[in-house]
Design a protein around this motif. Sequence first.
Motif, mmCIF file in Angstrom:
data_model
loop_
_atom_site.group_PDB
_atom_site.id
_atom_site.type_symbol
_atom_site.label_atom_id
_atom_site.label_comp_id
_atom_site.label_asym_id
_atom_site.label_seq_id
_atom_site.Cartn_x
_atom_site.Cartn_y
_atom_site.Cartn_z
ATOM 1 N N TYR A 179 0.862 -1.186 0.000
ATOM 2 C CA TYR A 179 0.000 0.000 0.000
ATOM 3 C C TYR A 179 0.895 1.232 0.000
ATOM 4 C CZ TYR A 179 -4.233 2.705 0.936
ATOM 5 O OH TYR A 179 -5.307 3.560 0.827
ATOM 6 N N THR A 180 0.531 2.219 -0.802
ATOM 7 C CA THR A 180 1.278 3.471 -0.845
ATOM 8 C C THR A 180 0.531 4.547 -0.069
ATOM 9 O OG1 THR A 180 2.290 2.929 -2.978
ATOM 10 C CG2 THR A 180 2.276 5.244 -2.335
ATOM 11 N N PHE A 181 1.232 5.184 0.865
ATOM 12 C CA PHE A 181 0.677 6.229 1.719
ATOM 13 C C PHE A 181 1.197 7.596 1.298
ATOM 14 C CE2 PHE A 181 0.860 2.368 4.287
ATOM 15 C CZ PHE A 181 -0.417 2.310 4.830
ATOM 16 N N ALA A 182 0.350 8.605 1.448
ATOM 17 C CA ALA A 182 0.735 9.995 1.206
ATOM 18 C C ALA A 182 0.905 10.694 2.553
ATOM 19 C CB ALA A 182 -0.330 10.701 0.374
ATOM 20 N N ILE A 183 2.089 11.225 2.787
ATOM 21 C CA ILE A 183 2.411 11.863 4.075
ATOM 22 C C ILE A 183 2.140 13.359 3.974
ATOM 23 C CG2 ILE A 183 4.169 12.183 5.861
ATOM 24 C CD1 ILE A 183 3.497 9.254 5.323
ATOM 25 N N GLY A 184 1.170 13.832 4.753
ATOM 26 C CA GLY A 184 0.887 15.267 4.783
ATOM 27 C C GLY A 184 0.361 15.780 3.461
ATOM 28 N N ASN A 185 0.895 16.908 3.022
ATOM 29 C CA ASN A 185 0.411 17.587 1.821
ATOM 30 C C ASN A 185 1.236 17.164 0.608
ATOM 31 O OD1 ASN A 185 -1.646 19.639 2.960
ATOM 32 N ND2 ASN A 185 0.134 19.855 4.290
ATOM 33 N N VAL A 186 0.665 16.295 -0.174
ATOM 34 C CA VAL A 186 1.323 15.737 -1.348
ATOM 35 C C VAL A 186 0.777 16.421 -2.601
ATOM 36 C CG1 VAL A 186 1.582 13.616 -2.716
ATOM 37 C CG2 VAL A 186 1.814 13.545 -0.226
ATOM 38 N N ARG A 187 1.641 16.647 -3.576
ATOM 39 C CA ARG A 187 1.254 17.310 -4.821
ATOM 40 C C ARG A 187 0.098 16.583 -5.494
ATOM 41 N NH1 ARG A 187 6.616 16.358 -6.610
ATOM 42 N NH2 ARG A 187 5.769 15.818 -8.662
ATOM 43 N N LYS A 188 -0.815 17.373 -6.073
ATOM 44 C CA LYS A 188 -1.997 16.796 -6.699
ATOM 45 C C LYS A 188 -1.634 15.805 -7.801
ATOM 46 C CE LYS A 188 -6.394 17.821 -8.953
ATOM 47 N NZ LYS A 188 -6.209 16.756 -9.978
ATOM 48 N N GLU A 189 -0.594 16.093 -8.584
ATOM 49 C CA GLU A 189 -0.246 15.171 -9.665
ATOM 50 C C GLU A 189 0.199 13.817 -9.127
ATOM 51 O OE1 GLU A 189 2.972 16.587 -12.061
ATOM 52 O OE2 GLU A 189 4.254 17.054 -10.354
ATOM 53 N N VAL A 190 0.773 13.814 -7.927
ATOM 54 C CA VAL A 190 1.182 12.551 -7.315
ATOM 55 C C VAL A 190 -0.033 11.833 -6.726
ATOM 56 C CG1 VAL A 190 2.692 11.473 -5.608
ATOM 57 C CG2 VAL A 190 3.477 13.483 -6.861
ATOM 58 N N ILE A 193 -7.180 -0.426 6.219
ATOM 59 C CA ILE A 193 -6.090 0.513 5.955
ATOM 60 C C ILE A 193 -6.660 1.877 5.578
ATOM 61 C CG2 ILE A 193 -4.056 0.962 4.526
ATOM 62 C CD1 ILE A 193 -4.015 -2.125 3.994
ATOM 63 N N GLU A 194 -7.616 1.870 4.673
ATOM 64 C CA GLU A 194 -8.199 3.131 4.208
ATOM 65 C C GLU A 194 -8.949 3.842 5.324
ATOM 66 O OE1 GLU A 194 -8.762 1.879 -0.493
ATOM 67 O OE2 GLU A 194 -10.371 1.475 0.951
ATOM 68 N N ALA A 195 -9.637 3.098 6.197
ATOM 69 C CA ALA A 195 -10.328 3.720 7.328
ATOM 70 C C ALA A 195 -9.331 4.367 8.279
ATOM 71 C CB ALA A 195 -11.179 2.682 8.059
ATOM 72 N N ALA A 196 -8.229 3.659 8.578
ATOM 73 C CA ALA A 196 -7.202 4.212 9.463
ATOM 74 C C ALA A 196 -6.515 5.408 8.818
ATOM 75 C CB ALA A 196 -6.177 3.134 9.795
ATOM 76 N N GLU A 197 -6.326 5.336 7.529
ATOM 77 C CA GLU A 197 -5.716 6.441 6.776
ATOM 78 C C GLU A 197 -6.571 7.704 6.890
ATOM 79 O OE1 GLU A 197 -3.716 6.423 2.341
ATOM 80 O OE2 GLU A 197 -5.712 5.587 2.594
ATOM 81 N N ARG A 198 -7.871 7.559 6.737
ATOM 82 C CA ARG A 198 -8.768 8.709 6.824
ATOM 83 C C ARG A 198 -8.793 9.309 8.236
ATOM 84 N NH1 ARG A 198 -11.801 5.416 3.228
ATOM 85 N NH2 ARG A 198 -12.955 4.491 4.956
ATOM 86 N N ALA A 199 -8.589 8.445 9.239
ATOM 87 C CA ALA A 199 -8.645 8.908 10.626
ATOM 88 C C ALA A 199 -7.329 9.500 11.126
ATOM 89 C CB ALA A 199 -9.056 7.747 11.536
ATOM 90 N N ASN A 200 -6.256 9.307 10.380
ATOM 91 C CA ASN A 200 -4.925 9.776 10.790
ATOM 92 C C ASN A 200 -4.703 11.187 10.246
ATOM 93 O OD1 ASN A 200 -2.195 10.300 11.120
ATOM 94 N ND2 ASN A 200 -1.536 8.252 10.545
ATOM 95 N N PRO A 201 -4.590 12.206 11.121
ATOM 96 C CA PRO A 201 -4.422 13.582 10.643
ATOM 97 C C PRO A 201 -3.188 13.768 9.778
ATOM 98 C CG PRO A 201 -4.950 13.554 12.986
ATOM 99 C CD PRO A 201 -4.678 12.150 12.586
ATOM 100 N N ALA A 202 -2.162 12.959 9.989
ATOM 101 C CA ALA A 202 -0.930 13.098 9.208
ATOM 102 C C ALA A 202 -1.122 12.609 7.774
ATOM 103 C CB ALA A 202 0.211 12.320 9.875
ATOM 104 N N LEU A 203 -2.165 11.817 7.550
ATOM 105 C CA LEU A 203 -2.441 11.302 6.215
ATOM 106 C C LEU A 203 -3.716 11.915 5.633
ATOM 107 C CD1 LEU A 203 -1.812 7.489 6.875
ATOM 108 C CD2 LEU A 203 -0.144 9.215 6.182
ATOM 109 N N ASN A 204 -4.510 12.497 6.494
ATOM 110 C CA ASN A 204 -5.862 12.916 6.134
ATOM 111 C C ASN A 204 -5.905 14.162 5.263
ATOM 112 O OD1 ASN A 204 -8.651 12.438 6.330
ATOM 113 N ND2 ASN A 204 -8.864 14.066 7.833
ATOM 114 N N ALA A 205 -4.777 14.876 5.153
ATOM 115 C CA ALA A 205 -4.785 16.130 4.376
ATOM 116 C C ALA A 205 -5.102 15.881 2.908
ATOM 117 C CB ALA A 205 -3.426 16.823 4.494
ATOM 118 N N ASN A 206 -5.011 14.665 2.466
ATOM 119 C CA ASN A 206 -5.194 14.368 1.052
ATOM 120 C C ASN A 206 -6.629 13.938 0.705
ATOM 121 O OD1 ASN A 206 -2.307 14.702 0.398
ATOM 122 N ND2 ASN A 206 -2.091 12.963 1.779
ATOM 123 N N TYR A 207 -7.535 13.963 1.692
ATOM 124 C CA TYR A 207 -8.904 13.507 1.435
ATOM 125 C C TYR A 207 -9.865 14.690 1.435
ATOM 126 C CZ TYR A 207 -7.385 8.718 1.892
ATOM 127 O OH TYR A 207 -6.755 7.523 1.696
#
Length: 266
Positions: free
Chosen positions: A108-119, A252-266
């Motif tokens: 699984y690939t995770f996006a940390i914080g604010n990741v560029r839209k093209e990525v 994984i996706e539920a935890a990702e949405r709940a994690n503020p460090a990953l949630n900036a991309n949703y």
Amino acid sequence: MIHYKNKEEIELMRKSASVLSAALEAVAKVLKPGMTTLEVDNLVDQFIREQGAVPSFKDYRGFPKSCCISVNDEVVHGIPNAYALKDGDIVSVDVGVYLNGFHADSAYTFAIGNVRKEVLDLMTATKAALYKGIEKAVAGNRVGDIAYAIQEHAEKERGYGVVRELVGHGLGRQLHEDPQVPNYGKRGSGPMMKEGLVIAIEPMVNLGTKDVAYMDDGWTVATRDEQPSVHYEHTVAVMKGKADVLSSFAGIEAAERANPALNANY
């Protein structure tokens, strides 16, 4: 030689995959900037062993860690180390689990914080390509049907680079079994799939060209143009009519949405 699994063996593989998916969910709950890839590896190793399972990758052909963790332009097989993840990074966590005599494999690939839209768009397209491939993993189809579906979505429709040198694979009692499952190819080509085949489908898709380079550590594969790469993977049992996905991204996706460090991309 292709090894087909019976229903009981597939259920054992589902248990391996369940532990694996839960390990990646545990990562999604805590992943944040400042966390090192070695800390992620230690977390996964401990989690898997606490479930009575063994990390498939540890010491496999000499690989020194329990996860392959690949950051940004690293495609696959990154060795966990002291690198501290930063805001804007993407990180692929690829894990194998061995339990009750059978392996499972997922990434699984995770996006940390604010990741560029093209990525982020690359991540969305690669995950979608994985499921396009899974749709073709049914008895009576050929491996090339999976390959074509992935390439058609990621490369021909989206213009990304689909890696050629690395492919998915069968798995079961061994981590890597026949057949190879490429992410590019022709419809109607390759071995015909029968019910009971279990495969790892794992598109590796680059923002730039398809070309890769091998690093001096003997393991890490990176994009030649240093553009980001994304990797998602499921363990899939071929069935009649519809594939049976043994691993799961739901937790994984539920935890990702709940994690503020990953949630900036949703």
